[in-house]
Scaffold this motif. Structure first.
Motif, mmCIF file in Angstrom:
data_model
loop_
_atom_site.group_PDB
_atom_site.id
_atom_site.type_symbol
_atom_site.label_atom_id
_atom_site.label_comp_id
_atom_site.label_asym_id
_atom_site.label_seq_id
_atom_site.Cartn_x
_atom_site.Cartn_y
_atom_site.Cartn_z
ATOM 1 N N ALA A 194 15.645 51.798 -98.125
ATOM 2 C CA ALA A 194 15.641 53.234 -98.407
ATOM 3 C C ALA A 194 14.268 53.702 -98.881
ATOM 4 O O ALA A 194 13.752 54.726 -98.416
ATOM 5 N N LEU A 195 13.652 52.962 -99.802
ATOM 6 C CA LEU A 195 12.322 53.343 -100.292
ATOM 7 C C LEU A 195 11.293 53.248 -99.165
ATOM 8 O O LEU A 195 10.474 54.153 -98.989
ATOM 9 N N ALA A 215 4.468 62.306 -103.098
ATOM 10 C CA ALA A 215 5.835 61.938 -102.711
ATOM 11 C C ALA A 215 6.048 60.432 -102.842
ATOM 12 O O ALA A 215 7.091 59.977 -103.330
ATOM 13 N N HIS A 216 5.051 59.643 -102.440
ATOM 14 C CA HIS A 216 5.155 58.182 -102.565
ATOM 15 C C HIS A 216 5.247 57.776 -104.027
ATOM 16 O O HIS A 216 6.075 56.933 -104.393
ATOM 17 N N ALA A 217 4.391 58.339 -104.858
ATOM 18 C CA ALA A 217 4.383 57.993 -106.283
ATOM 19 C C ALA A 217 5.713 58.337 -106.937
ATOM 20 O O ALA A 217 6.261 57.545 -107.721
ATOM 21 N N ILE A 218 6.254 59.489 -106.612
ATOM 22 C CA ILE A 218 7.539 59.903 -107.180
ATOM 23 C C ILE A 218 8.650 58.969 -106.709
ATOM 24 O O ILE A 218 9.467 58.498 -107.515
ATOM 25 N N ALA A 219 8.690 58.673 -105.409
ATOM 26 C CA ALA A 219 9.733 57.794 -104.875
ATOM 27 C C ALA A 219 9.647 56.399 -105.487
ATOM 28 O O ALA A 219 10.667 55.806 -105.848
ATOM 29 N N MET A 220 8.431 55.870 -105.606
ATOM 30 C CA MET A 220 8.264 54.530 -106.174
ATOM 31 C C MET A 220 8.651 54.508 -107.650
ATOM 32 O O MET A 220 9.289 53.558 -108.106
ATOM 33 N N THR A 221 8.282 55.537 -108.378
ATOM 34 C CA THR A 221 8.635 55.607 -109.799
ATOM 35 C C THR A 221 10.145 55.664 -109.972
ATOM 36 O O THR A 221 10.710 54.950 -110.811
ATOM 37 N N ILE A 222 10.811 56.490 -109.188
ATOM 38 C CA ILE A 222 12.275 56.580 -109.257
ATOM 39 C C ILE A 222 12.896 55.224 -108.928
ATOM 40 O O ILE A 222 13.828 54.773 -109.611
ATOM 41 N N ALA A 223 12.389 54.548 -107.894
ATOM 42 C CA ALA A 223 12.939 53.245 -107.504
ATOM 43 C C ALA A 223 12.773 52.213 -108.617
ATOM 44 O O ALA A 223 13.695 51.455 -108.913
#
Length: 171
Positions: A118-119, A150-158
């Motif tokens: 998903a990530l 967007a990448h930083a936000i997605a990675m942080t959430i993951a």
């Protein structure tokens, strides 16, 4: 936030945002990392090795350019050019390897490939629609882009979700 986004074809979106993340997660996390663990490699070592191989697999032909510069340097025809190319190449390799490390760590922590897929799919989707596809272009600039955010936000959430909702597996 959406300024400059390109509209790729459906086939490109499906290939890069669905098929690639599934295939690469199965190969690098599900198979390679798992085989290294079965061979009694410690988790940190297996994570780093599989991540570096993931990074090397994403060179987009840069290895051939580097080989040419290395050959020229061995002949005494411009070692400075080799070092210049390495300065461009190494940050990109390490950045992509860091992504591979995160994907495999997610697999290890969750015990399931789907969070990593998903990530990876989210990251590939943003790269596909933004047009930021070249390794040097991705990593050599210092400008914060919508894709980078967007990448930083997605990675942080993951990372936060994984640390919050998974048990720490044994090393």
């Amino acid at each position: 936030l959406l300024a400059g986004l390109q509209l790729p074809g459906l086939a490109e979106v499906v290939a890069t945002s669905v098929l690639d993340p599934i295939a690469e997660s199965v190969l690098f996390s599900g198979f390679l990392f798992s085989q290294l663990r079965r061979a009694q490699w410690r988790v940190p070592t297996a994570l780093v090795v599989s991540a570096l191989i993931f990074g090397l697999a994403h060179l987009d032909g840069a290895e051939f350019t580097l080989a040419g510069y290395a050959y020229r340097a061995l002949l005494g025809l411009g070692a400075d050019l080799l070092w210049h190319q390495l300065r461009l190449f190494v940050p990109g390799l390490l950045a992509v390897a860091a992504g591979g490390l995160l994907f495999t760590w997610l697999f290890h922590r969750w015990g399931n490939l789907w969070p990593a897929i998903a990530l990876h799919a989210a990251i590939n989707f943003w790269w596909t629609v933004s047009g930021e596809r070249g390794m040097v272009d991705r990593w050599s600039g210092t400008t914060l882009t919508a894709t980078g955010a967007a990448h930083a936000i997605a990675m942080t959430i993951a990372i936060v979700a994984t640390l919050r909702w998974t048990k720490r597996p044994t090393l």
